[in-house]
Design a protein around this motif. Structure first.
Motif, PDB file in Angstrom:
ATOM      1  N   GLY A 185      35.790 -53.009  47.325  1.00  0.00           N
ATOM      2  CA  GLY A 185      34.771 -53.058  46.341  1.00  0.00           C
ATOM      3  C   GLY A 185      33.470 -52.328  46.777  1.00  0.00           C
ATOM      4  N   PHE A 186      32.267 -52.594  46.091  1.00  0.00           N
ATOM      5  CA  PHE A 186      31.137 -51.967  46.625  1.00  0.00           C
ATOM      6  C   PHE A 186      30.200 -52.735  47.624  1.00  0.00           C
ATOM      7  CE2 PHE A 186      32.137 -50.524  42.115  1.00  0.00           C
ATOM      8  CZ  PHE A 186      32.104 -49.385  42.238  1.00  0.00           C
ATOM      9  N   ALA A 187      30.651 -54.040  48.059  1.00  0.00           N
ATOM     10  CA  ALA A 187      30.099 -54.722  48.874  1.00  0.00           C
ATOM     11  C   ALA A 187      31.072 -55.981  49.500  1.00  0.00           C
ATOM     12  CB  ALA A 187      28.914 -55.462  48.246  1.00  0.00           C
ATOM     13  N   PRO A 188      30.808 -56.487  50.649  1.00  0.00           N
ATOM     14  CA  PRO A 188      31.732 -57.324  51.278  1.00  0.00           C
ATOM     15  C   PRO A 188      31.819 -58.544  50.130  1.00  0.00           C
ATOM     16  CG  PRO A 188      30.359 -56.637  52.834  1.00  0.00           C
ATOM     17  CD  PRO A 188      29.614 -55.910  51.588  1.00  0.00           C
ATOM     18  N   ASP A 189      33.025 -58.924  49.925  1.00  0.00           N
ATOM     19  CA  ASP A 189      33.329 -59.987  48.762  1.00  0.00           C
ATOM     20  C   ASP A 189      34.790 -60.644  49.106  1.00  0.00           C
ATOM     21  OD1 ASP A 189      32.913 -61.814  46.931  1.00  0.00           O
ATOM     22  OD2 ASP A 189      32.012 -60.163  45.532  1.00  0.00           O
ATOM     23  N   GLN A 190      35.239 -61.202  48.041  1.00  0.00           N
ATOM     24  CA  GLN A 190      36.607 -61.781  48.401  1.00  0.00           C
ATOM     25  C   GLN A 190      37.621 -60.753  48.896  1.00  0.00           C
ATOM     26  OE1 GLN A 190      37.529 -64.985  48.069  1.00  0.00           O
ATOM     27  NE2 GLN A 190      39.281 -64.148  49.245  1.00  0.00           N
ATOM     28  N   ALA A 191      37.659 -59.466  48.251  1.00  0.00           N
ATOM     29  CA  ALA A 191      38.871 -58.590  48.580  1.00  0.00           C
ATOM     30  C   ALA A 191      38.380 -58.213  50.168  1.00  0.00           C
ATOM     31  CB  ALA A 191      38.749 -57.314  47.647  1.00  0.00           C
ATOM     32  N   ALA A 192      37.450 -58.004  50.448  1.00  0.00           N
ATOM     33  CA  ALA A 192      36.976 -57.609  51.893  1.00  0.00           C
ATOM     34  C   ALA A 192      37.487 -58.648  52.884  1.00  0.00           C
ATOM     35  CB  ALA A 192      35.648 -57.169  52.152  1.00  0.00           C
ATOM     36  N   LEU A 193      37.312 -60.044  52.680  1.00  0.00           N
ATOM     37  CA  LEU A 193      37.510 -61.060  53.270  1.00  0.00           C
ATOM     38  C   LEU A 193      39.139 -61.114  53.432  1.00  0.00           C
ATOM     39  CD1 LEU A 193      36.202 -63.485  55.043  1.00  0.00           C
ATOM     40  CD2 LEU A 193      36.355 -64.797  52.924  1.00  0.00           C
ATOM     41  N   ASN A 194      39.665 -61.036  52.205  1.00  0.00           N
ATOM     42  CA  ASN A 194      41.258 -61.055  52.427  1.00  0.00           C
ATOM     43  C   ASN A 194      41.621 -59.938  53.477  1.00  0.00           C
ATOM     44  OD1 ASN A 194      41.603 -63.189  50.676  1.00  0.00           O
ATOM     45  ND2 ASN A 194      41.788 -61.822  49.057  1.00  0.00           N
ATOM     46  N   ARG A 195      41.373 -58.916  53.185  1.00  0.00           N
ATOM     47  CA  ARG A 195      41.851 -57.429  54.126  1.00  0.00           C
ATOM     48  C   ARG A 195      41.310 -57.960  55.530  1.00  0.00           C
ATOM     49  NH1 ARG A 195      41.009 -55.288  49.092  1.00  0.00           N
ATOM     50  NH2 ARG A 195      41.851 -53.214  48.730  1.00  0.00           N
ATOM     51  N   PHE A 196      40.155 -58.276  55.915  1.00  0.00           N
ATOM     52  CA  PHE A 196      39.653 -58.388  57.169  1.00  0.00           C
ATOM     53  C   PHE A 196      40.745 -59.656  57.745  1.00  0.00           C
ATOM     54  CE2 PHE A 196      35.345 -56.825  56.816  1.00  0.00           C
ATOM     55  CZ  PHE A 196      35.799 -55.409  56.512  1.00  0.00           C
ATOM     56  N   PHE A 197      40.923 -60.736  57.074  1.00  0.00           N
ATOM     57  CA  PHE A 197      41.783 -61.790  57.603  1.00  0.00           C
ATOM     58  C   PHE A 197      43.216 -61.196  57.939  1.00  0.00           C
ATOM     59  CE2 PHE A 197      44.213 -65.653  56.638  1.00  0.00           C
ATOM     60  CZ  PHE A 197      44.111 -66.380  57.950  1.00  0.00           C
ATOM     61  N   SER A 198      43.621 -60.530  56.995  1.00  0.00           N
ATOM     62  CA  SER A 198      45.010 -60.037  57.071  1.00  0.00           C
ATOM     63  C   SER A 198      45.054 -58.920  58.430  1.00  0.00           C
ATOM     64  CB  SER A 198      45.398 -59.140  55.891  1.00  0.00           C
ATOM     65  OG  SER A 198      45.410 -60.014  54.829  1.00  0.00           O
ATOM     66  N   LEU A 199      44.022 -58.144  58.531  1.00  0.00           N
ATOM     67  CA  LEU A 199      44.202 -57.100  59.676  1.00  0.00           C
ATOM     68  C   LEU A 199      43.845 -57.818  60.893  1.00  0.00           C
ATOM     69  CD1 LEU A 199      42.351 -54.278  58.075  1.00  0.00           C
ATOM     70  CD2 LEU A 199      44.998 -54.280  58.723  1.00  0.00           C
ATOM     71  N   HIS A 200      42.966 -59.115  60.735  1.00  0.00           N
ATOM     72  CA  HIS A 200      42.647 -59.577  62.152  1.00  0.00           C
ATOM     73  C   HIS A 200      43.841 -60.514  62.737  1.00  0.00           C
ATOM     74  CE1 HIS A 200      40.323 -61.660  64.950  1.00  0.00           C
ATOM     75  NE2 HIS A 200      40.402 -62.954  64.648  1.00  0.00           N
ATOM     76  N   TYR A 201      44.563 -61.117  61.772  1.00  0.00           N
ATOM     77  CA  TYR A 201      45.811 -61.790  62.234  1.00  0.00           C
ATOM     78  C   TYR A 201      46.743 -60.720  62.653  1.00  0.00           C
ATOM     79  CZ  TYR A 201      49.423 -65.302  62.089  1.00  0.00           C
ATOM     80  OH  TYR A 201      50.275 -66.246  62.531  1.00  0.00           O
ATOM     81  N   LEU A 202      46.996 -59.537  62.183  1.00  0.00           N
ATOM     82  CA  LEU A 202      47.897 -58.698  62.413  1.00  0.00           C
ATOM     83  C   LEU A 202      47.549 -57.975  64.075  1.00  0.00           C
ATOM     84  CD1 LEU A 202      50.553 -56.801  61.942  1.00  0.00           C
ATOM     85  CD2 LEU A 202      49.236 -55.337  60.504  1.00  0.00           C
ATOM     86  N   LEU A 203      46.576 -57.358  64.011  1.00  0.00           N
ATOM     87  CA  LEU A 203      46.248 -56.508  65.049  1.00  0.00           C
ATOM     88  C   LEU A 203      46.433 -57.160  66.556  1.00  0.00           C
ATOM     89  CD1 LEU A 203      43.039 -54.601  63.715  1.00  0.00           C
ATOM     90  CD2 LEU A 203      45.354 -53.453  63.815  1.00  0.00           C
ATOM     91  N   PRO A 204      46.192 -58.253  66.613  1.00  0.00           N
ATOM     92  CA  PRO A 204      46.433 -58.839  68.111  1.00  0.00           C
ATOM     93  C   PRO A 204      47.926 -58.330  68.598  1.00  0.00           C
ATOM     94  CG  PRO A 204      45.131 -60.482  66.891  1.00  0.00           C
ATOM     95  CD  PRO A 204      45.502 -59.328  66.009  1.00  0.00           C
ATOM     96  N   PHE A 205      49.050 -58.676  67.658  1.00  0.00           N
ATOM     97  CA  PHE A 205      50.420 -58.279  67.848  1.00  0.00           C
ATOM     98  C   PHE A 205      50.597 -56.914  68.170  1.00  0.00           C
ATOM     99  CE2 PHE A 205      50.171 -62.224  65.397  1.00  0.00           C
ATOM    100  CZ  PHE A 205      50.759 -63.128  66.338  1.00  0.00           C
ATOM    101  N   VAL A 206      49.840 -55.934  67.222  1.00  0.00           N
ATOM    102  CA  VAL A 206      49.816 -54.690  67.521  1.00  0.00           C
ATOM    103  C   VAL A 206      49.242 -54.345  69.073  1.00  0.00           C
ATOM    104  CG1 VAL A 206      48.915 -52.403  66.886  1.00  0.00           C
ATOM    105  CG2 VAL A 206      49.587 -53.984  65.214  1.00  0.00           C
ATOM    106  N   ILE A 207      48.244 -54.915  69.408  1.00  0.00           N
ATOM    107  CA  ILE A 207      47.651 -54.935  70.734  1.00  0.00           C
ATOM    108  C   ILE A 207      48.703 -55.208  71.868  1.00  0.00           C
ATOM    109  CG2 ILE A 207      45.996 -55.822  72.422  1.00  0.00           C
ATOM    110  CD1 ILE A 207      43.882 -56.046  70.021  1.00  0.00           C
ATOM    111  N   ALA A 208      49.434 -56.214  71.642  1.00  0.00           N
ATOM    112  CA  ALA A 208      50.527 -56.870  72.552  1.00  0.00           C
ATOM    113  C   ALA A 208      51.459 -55.897  72.691  1.00  0.00           C
ATOM    114  CB  ALA A 208      51.124 -58.089  72.076  1.00  0.00           C
TER     115      ALA A 208
END
Length: 431
Positions: A185-208
């Motif tokens: 969207g045009f500003a941080p909102d529900q869609a951004a929070l969903n994206r950030f939560f999904s990526l934040h959960y996934l990326l540590p396993f990528v780091i591993a």
């Protein structure tokens, strides 16, 4: 690392022999972190921080999985779900504080690990791939930490996301569409929070996964050492276990004492009080600052205040905002080219007197100044200091280091690691 004197794995009983023949996992562990992995005998405590970084990642993954079980990724419920974790979930306050401070301790040990590599020349041949994978891990850590900081949906979370993602809009043509794609969207909102939560959960396993590649690459040439001298004989090495498992165990104990002390007695020392206020898009904080581990790069971003263009014509070629964004990302990306910028045949800074002076009296102070200035309001004096420190930072890697590597006269190197440790030639020590 394949040395002829490396201990060979031998199953001790029928069960381990049966497992080893069908799934050689014990053999893999033995050769990776056991007596089958010869390590230079002169490693100091700076070599503990790779193991500590791995422990910090495990802490983050375990606590993060537990937090995800109770977190609610909604702009209306995210802040309250964090409060629920803190107040109502059994030991939730401890899990949340351990995860929050674990990120800071993760960056502390990784920064020390990087500085060790910079000083001892761990990026030099034949260990370039180890260094490149380490920089990739660092970039993934920064992305993961930024997205995690947004999840509590406090004032600093929201406005940090607004400011950081706003940098993308400085990129010509594709910047604004890229920002909207990231935010949904045009500003941080529900869609951004969903994206950030999904990526934040996934990326540590990528780091591993990248860490596994990092360790794999390390085992091909073997560990570096404080002298920078290559291993020449069996006397130059000792088995990783029990010598360095014991040493790493001691370092781990010191690390956990500091981590537990902060988590229990000063859990908010490294945080920002405004993030305990629920996000309000209509109320901008007086001073927006990122977490401490981003401050040097934030200072570099703020150091660019003047547009670059053709003098006396009013024609702007590159806006100050875009220059700041390019410099901020460039300050990390130039680390990829470090193995080819430093052409000195000597690895260790102990034997490079001129390099050592520029490292301790130039690079380190410039990073300290950038960290301090990054936390300050954008007043003139802090901006000027940021500009001076940022100029030196880039000059150190792009100008000073290539010149020093050509004109410097290194000190005499020991003939072997054994000679550096015992003061006796390798032949005498062998006899």
């Amino acid at each position: 690392m394949s040395f002829p004197w490396a201990n060979e794995y031998k199953p001790q009983n029928a069960v381990t022999k049966w497992v080893d023949e069908r799934l050689p996992l014990p053999r893999l562990v033995y050769n990776a972190v056991g007596a089958g992995y010869p390590v230079p005998r002169n490693l100091n405590y700076f070599w503990n921080f790779g193991v500590l970084a791995g422990v910090a990642l495990v802490i983050q993954i375990v606590t993060g999985i537990v937090l995800a079980m109770h977190y609610y990724a909604s702009v209306d419920g995210a802040f309250n779900s964090v409060e629920h974790i803190m107040r109502d979930v059994n030991a939730g306050w401890f899990i949340r504080y351990a995860h929050m401070n674990g990120a800071s301790f993760f960056f502390i040990v990784v920064y020390i690990h990087i500085f060790r590599g910079l000083f001892y020349g761990s990026y030099k041949a034949p260990r370039e791939m180890i260094w490149l994978l380490g920089v990739v891990i660092f970039l993934l850590m920064m992305a993961t930490a930024f997205m995690g900081y947004v999840l509590p949906w406090g004032q600093m979370s929201f406005w940090g996301a607004q400011v950081i993602t706003g940098f993308f809009s400085a990129i010509p043509l594709v910047g604004e569409p890229l920002r909207q794609l990231l935010l949904g969207g045009f500003a941080p909102d529900q869609a951004a929070l969903n994206r950030f939560f999904s990526l934040h959960y996934l990326l540590p396993f990528v780091i591993a996964g990248v860490i596994i590649l990092h360790v794999w690459a390390l085992h091909i040439p073997g560990s570096s050492n404080p002298t920078g001298v290559s291993v020449k004989a069996e006397q130059d090495t000792v088995p990783f276990h029990p010598y360095y498992t014991a040493k790493d165990g001691f370092g781990l104990g010191i690390f956990l004492i500091g981590f537990v002390a902060i988590t229990f007695f000063a859990p908010n020392l490294l945080g920002h009080p405004d993030n305990y206020i629920q996000a309000n898009p209509l109320s901008t904080p007086a001073h927006i600052v990122p977490e401490w581990y981003f401050l040097p790069f934030y200072a570099i971003l703020k150091a660019f205040t003047v547009n670059f263009g053709i003098p006396f014509t009013g024609i702007v070629l590159i806006e100050a905002k875009l220059m700041g964004v390019l410099a901020m990302f460039g300050s990390i990306l130039l680390l990829f080219f470090l193995p080819w910028l430093d052409t000195s045949p000597v690895r260790s800074g102990h034997y490079r007197p001129l390099f050592r002076k520029f490292f301790w009296y130039g690079l380190i102070p410039s990073l300290v100044v950038l960290t301090y200035c990054g936390a300050q309001p954008p007043y003139t004096q802090w901006v000027v200091l940021s500009q001076i420190a940022a100029a030196y930072y880039f000059a150190h890697f792009l100008i000073i280091l290539p010149i020093v590597s050509r004109i410097e006269r290194p000190l005499p190197l020991p003939n072997s690691i054994t000679e550096a440790v015992t003061g006796k030639p390798l032949q005498t020590a062998t006899a």
